[in-house]
Design a protein around this motif. Structure first.
Motif, short mmCIF file in Angstrom:
data_model
loop_
_atom_site.label_atom_id
_atom_site.label_comp_id
_atom_site.label_asym_id
_atom_site.label_seq_id
_atom_site.Cartn_x
_atom_site.Cartn_y
_atom_site.Cartn_z
N PRO A 179 0.80 -1.22 0.00
CA PRO A 179 0.00 0.00 0.00
C PRO A 179 0.84 1.27 0.00
CG PRO A 179 0.20 -0.81 2.22
CD PRO A 179 0.99 -1.77 1.36
N TRP A 180 2.14 1.17 -0.35
CA TRP A 180 3.01 2.34 -0.23
C TRP A 180 3.20 3.07 -1.56
CZ3 TRP A 180 4.50 -2.58 1.55
CH2 TRP A 180 4.30 -2.76 2.91
N THR A 181 2.55 2.57 -2.61
CA THR A 181 2.79 3.08 -3.97
C THR A 181 2.75 4.61 -4.02
OG1 THR A 181 1.67 1.10 -4.69
CG2 THR A 181 2.11 2.77 -6.38
N GLY A 182 1.78 5.20 -3.36
CA GLY A 182 1.59 6.65 -3.47
C GLY A 182 2.59 7.46 -2.68
N LEU A 183 3.48 6.82 -1.92
CA LEU A 183 4.43 7.59 -1.11
C LEU A 183 5.59 8.12 -1.93
CD1 LEU A 183 4.67 5.56 2.21
CD2 LEU A 183 3.10 7.38 1.57
N VAL A 184 5.82 7.55 -3.11
CA VAL A 184 6.90 8.07 -3.96
C VAL A 184 6.37 8.36 -5.36
CG1 VAL A 184 8.88 6.98 -2.82
CG2 VAL A 184 7.69 5.78 -4.64
N ARG A 185 6.97 9.35 -5.99
CA ARG A 185 6.67 9.64 -7.38
C ARG A 185 8.00 9.70 -8.13
NH1 ARG A 185 7.33 14.54 -4.87
NH2 ARG A 185 8.24 16.18 -6.16
N GLY A 186 7.94 9.52 -9.43
CA GLY A 186 9.16 9.58 -10.22
C GLY A 186 9.44 11.00 -10.67
N VAL A 187 10.67 11.46 -10.47
CA VAL A 187 11.11 12.75 -11.03
C VAL A 187 12.22 12.42 -12.03
CG1 VAL A 187 12.18 14.98 -10.55
CG2 VAL A 187 10.46 14.07 -8.99
N ARG A 188 11.89 12.60 -13.29
CA ARG A 188 12.81 12.14 -14.34
C ARG A 188 14.13 12.89 -14.32
NH1 ARG A 188 10.49 11.81 -20.11
NH2 ARG A 188 10.09 14.01 -19.77
N GLY A 189 15.21 12.12 -14.45
CA GLY A 189 16.55 12.69 -14.65
C GLY A 189 17.12 12.14 -15.93
N GLU A 190 17.50 13.04 -16.83
CA GLU A 190 18.21 12.63 -18.05
C GLU A 190 19.68 12.98 -17.84
OE1 GLU A 190 15.93 14.12 -21.65
OE2 GLU A 190 14.72 14.82 -19.98
N ILE A 191 20.55 12.09 -18.29
CA ILE A 191 21.96 12.24 -17.95
C ILE A 191 22.80 11.71 -19.11
CG2 ILE A 191 22.14 9.98 -16.77
CD1 ILE A 191 23.60 11.57 -14.48
N LEU A 192 23.94 12.33 -19.33
CA LEU A 192 24.80 11.95 -20.46
C LEU A 192 26.15 11.47 -19.94
CD1 LEU A 192 24.22 15.19 -22.60
CD2 LEU A 192 22.92 13.04 -22.69
N GLU A 231 9.07 16.60 -13.38
CA GLU A 231 7.89 15.88 -12.92
C GLU A 231 7.16 15.37 -14.16
OE1 GLU A 231 7.06 15.54 -9.74
OE2 GLU A 231 8.41 17.02 -8.81
N HIS A 232 6.80 14.13 -14.17
CA HIS A 232 6.07 13.59 -15.32
C HIS A 232 5.36 12.32 -14.90
CE1 HIS A 232 8.55 10.02 -16.18
NE2 HIS A 232 9.34 10.66 -15.35
N SER A 233 4.50 11.84 -15.76
CA SER A 233 3.75 10.64 -15.40
C SER A 233 3.85 9.57 -16.48
CB SER A 233 2.27 11.01 -15.18
OG SER A 233 1.80 11.65 -16.34
N VAL A 234 4.88 9.67 -17.30
CA VAL A 234 5.09 8.66 -18.34
C VAL A 234 6.44 8.00 -18.09
CG1 VAL A 234 3.70 9.84 -20.09
CG2 VAL A 234 6.12 10.41 -19.86
N PRO A 235 6.69 6.83 -18.69
CA PRO A 235 8.00 6.19 -18.48
C PRO A 235 9.14 7.15 -18.86
CG PRO A 235 6.50 4.68 -19.57
CD PRO A 235 5.80 6.01 -19.52
N PRO A 236 10.24 7.12 -18.10
CA PRO A 236 11.31 8.09 -18.36
C PRO A 236 12.05 7.77 -19.65
CG PRO A 236 11.99 6.54 -16.67
CD PRO A 236 10.56 6.22 -16.98
#
Ligand code: GLY
Length: 345
Positions: A179-192, A231-236
């Motif tokens: 039941p912890w799914t909502g405790l984290v969200r993804g913040v996309r990082g793009e890196i080279l 912040e986004h809601s699609v796969p990074p």
């Protein structure tokens, strides 16, 4: 105890390593080990360069964890680069940001030395003419892929949870089970990643026209250039716009980037909680601990997280600043969701 660790990123693997050292029987479960945020991470061990106003707890935790890194790296046979971080302001506005950062860190007990533009060039000759910088002594960097590789050579990982554990540690980063799914969200990082003949010798963290950017050199000419934060809601995924912003800002600081070979672009989600602090310790469900949600600080905080989880299994109270129950008290994990979790297991 028989402990199952869900997740073989840098957090799950360092937790497993510490628990094994303390005599527990540990099973690590991950169908794709070391392929999440740890795979993208630059490996800055920079509590002062990575702390922002309002994140004072991160500086405290990061400083405590930084002190544990030399022993961990030594044990794993992984190189730790101990050059201070250069916090650079490209223009006058960016330099104000550097000065604010220095006063924040100074006010919190950290050490920083301001450098004018001449001193910056003397310190790091490959940099362009910048407005000024600060040198943050005591910061380091490490290659997270080397760390995970060394841990994976010691710790077997299975793809499915065999069950039967006394305790489960959930270390699945940005993708927590119910039941912890909502405790984290993804913040996309793009890196080279680039390879260069004239890389910087320090970790360079800074701002270029307000755009945050960092350069983290490895020993072999590779330089990690990071990172976007969205912040986004699609796969990074790596976006053309993200790469453009990174290259533009990085090249302004380091003109030699033009000649570097571009060897990789990667995007992953940073696992982020509502208050920016990780979730370490009792989950609110009996027999389940969390070690997740480390946002920008997973590599830095890995050894401290391992120690806190192991101490907690040995009976120590959870550090209140990272206690997952700051989010899970009240009704969230009561009744049906508790039942759901045990049914899933
Ligand atoms: N700590 C570096 C990043 O999150 O991009």
């Amino acid at each position: 105890m028989r402990v199952t660790v869900l997740g073989a990123g840098i957090i799950g693997l360092t937790v497993a390593d510490e628990l094994i050292r303390r005599g527990h029987t540990v099973t690590v479960v991950d169908p794709h080990p070391a392929s999440g945020a740890s795979y993208a991470a630059a490996g800055m061990l920079s509590p002062a360069a990575e702390v922002w106003h309002g994140e004072e707890e991160i500086l405290r935790l990061g400083t405590a964890s930084l002190a544990l890194w030399p022993a961990l790296a030594g044990r794993l046979g992984v190189e730790l680069r101990a050059d201070p971080t250069l916090l650079v302001g490209y223009d006058a506005g960016d330099l104000q940001q550097v000065e604010r950062q220095v006063s924040l860190v100074g006010g919190l007990g950290g050490g920083a030395t301001l450098l004018d533009r001449v001193a910056v060039r003397a310190c790091e000759p490959v940099l362009a003419r910048v407005a000024g910088a600060a040198l943050l002594a005591g910061e380091m960097s490490v290659d997270p892929r080397a760390v995970c590789g060394a841990l994976l050579s010691r710790i077997p990982v299975v793809s499915r949870d065999p069950g039967g554990a006394d305790v489960t540690v959930v270390a699945t980063g940005a993708r927590l089970p119910k039941p912890w799914t909502g405790l984290v969200r993804g913040v996309r990082g793009e890196i080279l990643r680039v390879r260069a003949d004239d890389p910087p010798t320090h970790t360079v963290r800074g701002w270029v026209g307000g755009e945050p950017i960092y350069l983290v050199p490895r020993g072999n000419g590779e330089v990690v250039v990071g990172a976007t934060s969205e912040e986004h809601s699609v796969p990074p995924v790596v976006t053309a716009g993200g790469v453009h912003r990174l290259l533009t800002a990085a090249r302004a600081l380091w003109p030699g980037l033009d000649r570097a070979e571009l060897i990789e672009s990667t995007a992953r989600d940073r696992p982020t909680t509502a208050d920016g602090r990780p979730l370490i310790g009792a989950s609110g469900v009996d027999g389940v601990l969390l070690a997740a949600g480390h946002f920008r600080h997973g590599v830095l905080l890995a050894p401290l997280t391992a120690r806190l989880v192991a101490d907690h299994l040995d009976g120590a109270p959870v550090d209140p600043s990272v206690d997952p129950r700051r989010f899970t008290t009240g009704c969230t994990l009561q009744g049906k969701e508790r039942h759901d979790h045990h049914a899933q297991r």
